[in-house]
Design a protein around this motif. Structure first.
Motif, PDB file in Angstrom:
ATOM      1  N   GLY A   1       0.806  -1.222   0.000  1.00 13.97           N
ATOM      2  CA  GLY A   1       0.000   0.000   0.000  1.00 13.97           C
ATOM      3  C   GLY A   1       0.831   1.261   0.000  1.00 13.97           C
ATOM      4  O   GLY A   1       0.341   2.329  -0.351  1.00 13.97           O
ATOM      5  N   ASP A   2       2.096   1.173   0.420  1.00 11.93           N
ATOM      6  CA  ASP A   2       2.977   2.348   0.409  1.00 11.93           C
ATOM      7  C   ASP A   2       3.922   2.320  -0.788  1.00 11.93           C
ATOM      8  O   ASP A   2       4.966   2.962  -0.778  1.00 11.93           O
ATOM      9  CB  ASP A   2       3.786   2.424   1.711  1.00 11.93           C
ATOM     10  CG  ASP A   2       2.946   2.897   2.881  1.00 11.93           C
ATOM     11  OD1 ASP A   2       2.086   3.766   2.666  1.00 11.93           O
ATOM     12  OD2 ASP A   2       3.154   2.404   4.002  1.00 11.93           O
ATOM     13  N   GLY A   3       3.564   1.550  -1.809  1.00 16.24           N
ATOM     14  CA  GLY A   3       4.369   1.518  -3.031  1.00 16.24           C
ATOM     15  C   GLY A   3       5.301   0.323  -3.117  1.00 16.24           C
ATOM     16  O   GLY A   3       5.284  -0.583  -2.280  1.00 16.24           O
ATOM     17  N   ARG A   4       6.103   0.350  -4.159  1.00 14.62           N
ATOM     18  CA  ARG A   4       7.078  -0.694  -4.429  1.00 14.62           C
ATOM     19  C   ARG A   4       8.407  -0.013  -4.705  1.00 14.62           C
ATOM     20  O   ARG A   4       8.442   1.137  -5.135  1.00 14.62           O
ATOM     21  CB  ARG A   4       6.675  -1.521  -5.645  1.00 14.62           C
ATOM     22  CG  ARG A   4       5.374  -2.286  -5.454  1.00 14.62           C
ATOM     23  CD  ARG A   4       4.923  -2.949  -6.738  1.00 14.62           C
ATOM     24  NE  ARG A   4       5.397  -4.303  -6.924  1.00 14.62           N
ATOM     25  CZ  ARG A   4       4.845  -5.383  -6.407  1.00 14.62           C
ATOM     26  NH1 ARG A   4       3.796  -5.255  -5.634  1.00 14.62           N
ATOM     27  NH2 ARG A   4       5.328  -6.569  -6.645  1.00 14.62           N
TER      28      ARG A   4
ATOM     29  N   TYR B   1       7.422   7.397  -6.484  1.00 14.05           N
ATOM     30  CA  TYR B   1       6.557   7.955  -5.456  1.00 14.05           C
ATOM     31  C   TYR B   1       5.829   9.147  -6.050  1.00 14.05           C
ATOM     32  O   TYR B   1       6.461  10.135  -6.431  1.00 14.05           O
ATOM     33  CB  TYR B   1       7.382   8.363  -4.228  1.00 14.05           C
ATOM     34  CG  TYR B   1       6.556   8.917  -3.104  1.00 14.05           C
ATOM     35  CD1 TYR B   1       5.753   8.083  -2.337  1.00 14.05           C
ATOM     36  CD2 TYR B   1       6.567  10.272  -2.813  1.00 14.05           C
ATOM     37  CE1 TYR B   1       4.982   8.585  -1.298  1.00 14.05           C
ATOM     38  CE2 TYR B   1       5.805  10.787  -1.774  1.00 14.05           C
ATOM     39  CZ  TYR B   1       5.022   9.936  -1.025  1.00 14.05           C
ATOM     40  OH  TYR B   1       4.253  10.430  -0.002  1.00 14.05           O
ATOM     41  N   ARG B   2       4.509   9.027  -6.158  1.00  8.55           N
ATOM     42  CA  ARG B   2       3.669  10.095  -6.718  1.00  8.55           C
ATOM     43  C   ARG B   2       4.179  10.564  -8.089  1.00  8.55           C
ATOM     44  O   ARG B   2       4.266  11.764  -8.353  1.00  8.55           O
ATOM     45  CB  ARG B   2       3.568  11.261  -5.756  1.00  8.55           C
ATOM     46  CG  ARG B   2       2.868  10.896  -4.473  1.00  8.55           C
ATOM     47  CD  ARG B   2       2.716  12.071  -3.562  1.00  8.55           C
ATOM     48  NE  ARG B   2       2.045  11.659  -2.338  1.00  8.55           N
ATOM     49  CZ  ARG B   2       1.962  12.398  -1.264  1.00  8.55           C
ATOM     50  NH1 ARG B   2       2.491  13.595  -1.239  1.00  8.55           N
ATOM     51  NH2 ARG B   2       1.347  11.949  -0.202  1.00  8.55           N
TER      52      ARG B   2
ATOM     53  N   TYR C   1       7.847   1.115   7.845  1.00  8.84           N
ATOM     54  CA  TYR C   1       7.064   0.416   6.827  1.00  8.84           C
ATOM     55  C   TYR C   1       7.093  -1.080   7.086  1.00  8.84           C
ATOM     56  O   TYR C   1       8.105  -1.625   7.540  1.00  8.84           O
ATOM     57  CB  TYR C   1       7.644   0.646   5.420  1.00  8.84           C
ATOM     58  CG  TYR C   1       7.749   2.089   5.035  1.00  8.84           C
ATOM     59  CD1 TYR C   1       6.644   2.785   4.551  1.00  8.84           C
ATOM     60  CD2 TYR C   1       8.959   2.763   5.130  1.00  8.84           C
ATOM     61  CE1 TYR C   1       6.746   4.111   4.182  1.00  8.84           C
ATOM     62  CE2 TYR C   1       9.067   4.102   4.764  1.00  8.84           C
ATOM     63  CZ  TYR C   1       7.959   4.759   4.291  1.00  8.84           C
ATOM     64  OH  TYR C   1       8.048   6.078   3.939  1.00  8.84           O
ATOM     65  N   ARG C   2       5.987  -1.753   6.751  1.00  4.33           N
ATOM     66  CA  ARG C   2       5.935  -3.219   6.731  1.00  4.33           C
ATOM     67  C   ARG C   2       5.774  -3.636   5.284  1.00  4.33           C
ATOM     68  O   ARG C   2       5.052  -2.993   4.527  1.00  4.33           O
ATOM     69  CB  ARG C   2       4.748  -3.735   7.533  1.00  4.33           C
ATOM     70  CG  ARG C   2       4.910  -3.580   9.013  1.00  4.33           C
ATOM     71  CD  ARG C   2       3.684  -4.153   9.734  1.00  4.33           C
ATOM     72  NE  ARG C   2       3.751  -3.856  11.136  1.00  4.33           N
ATOM     73  CZ  ARG C   2       4.266  -4.667  12.053  1.00  4.33           C
ATOM     74  NH1 ARG C   2       4.742  -5.842  11.685  1.00  4.33           N
ATOM     75  NH2 ARG C   2       4.290  -4.332  13.321  1.00  4.33           N
TER      76      ARG C   2
END
Length: 160
Positions: free
Chosen positions: A38-41, A62-63, A103-104
């Motif tokens: 959910g926070d990207g790759r 990112y964005r 982050y996880r």
């Protein structure tokens, strides 16, 4: 043909590619991928200089922008790393870094067709420097010290 150079996306490089960073030539040895749920790759390249130094280049979209991080692995006792996570700060080479991001996610070494591994990442900052602690599902730790770069700092990318 003359004067024309190939253009490569930083998150699409492969093993064997070379590039220059701070006038040092680096070669990509391994490629890994992080999925931050959910926070990207992000893509991580294990790289080696001509002087046999090992480092890591992580590239994240990112964005719509590319974020690039260069770091070297640091060996520190796991009890110190556990304490840093608890205290939300760590001192390394006389600089105090403060915990700002957590982050996880999962990681997979693409080069050796590894399996996905769970981890938690803690990112500490001191101005433009960063200290990262990765805690793996098996209870082991890894730590890295480095910096965020402008993508223009990576020059002369070549496929080999």
């Amino acid at each position: 043909m003359f004067g024309k150079s190939e253009s490569f996306e930083l998150d699409k490089l492969r093993v064997g590619f070379t590039f220059k960073f701070q006038k040092v030539e680096w070669e990509i040895l391994e490629v890994g991928e992080y999925d931050w749920r959910g926070d990207g790759r992000s893509i991580e390249y294990k790289i080696q200089s001509k002087n046999n130094e090992i480092a890591y280049l992580e590239v994240e979209r990112y964005r719509g922008d590319i974020e690039v991080y260069f770091s070297e692995e640091i060996t520190i006792d796991s009890s110190i790393l556990e304490n840093a996570i608890q205290e939300k700060s760590i001192v390394y080479l006389a600089k105090e870094y403060s915990l700002e991001e957590n982050y996880r996610g999962v990681y997979k070494n693409i080069t050796n067709s590894g399996s996905w591994e769970d981890l938690e990442s803690y990112v500490f900052y001191k101005k433009d420097m960063m200290f990262t602690i990765e805690k793996w599902a098996d209870g082991s730790y890894e730590s890295f010290c480095g910096m965020e770069l402008k993508k223009s700092a990576i020059k002369n990318i070549k496929a080999n």
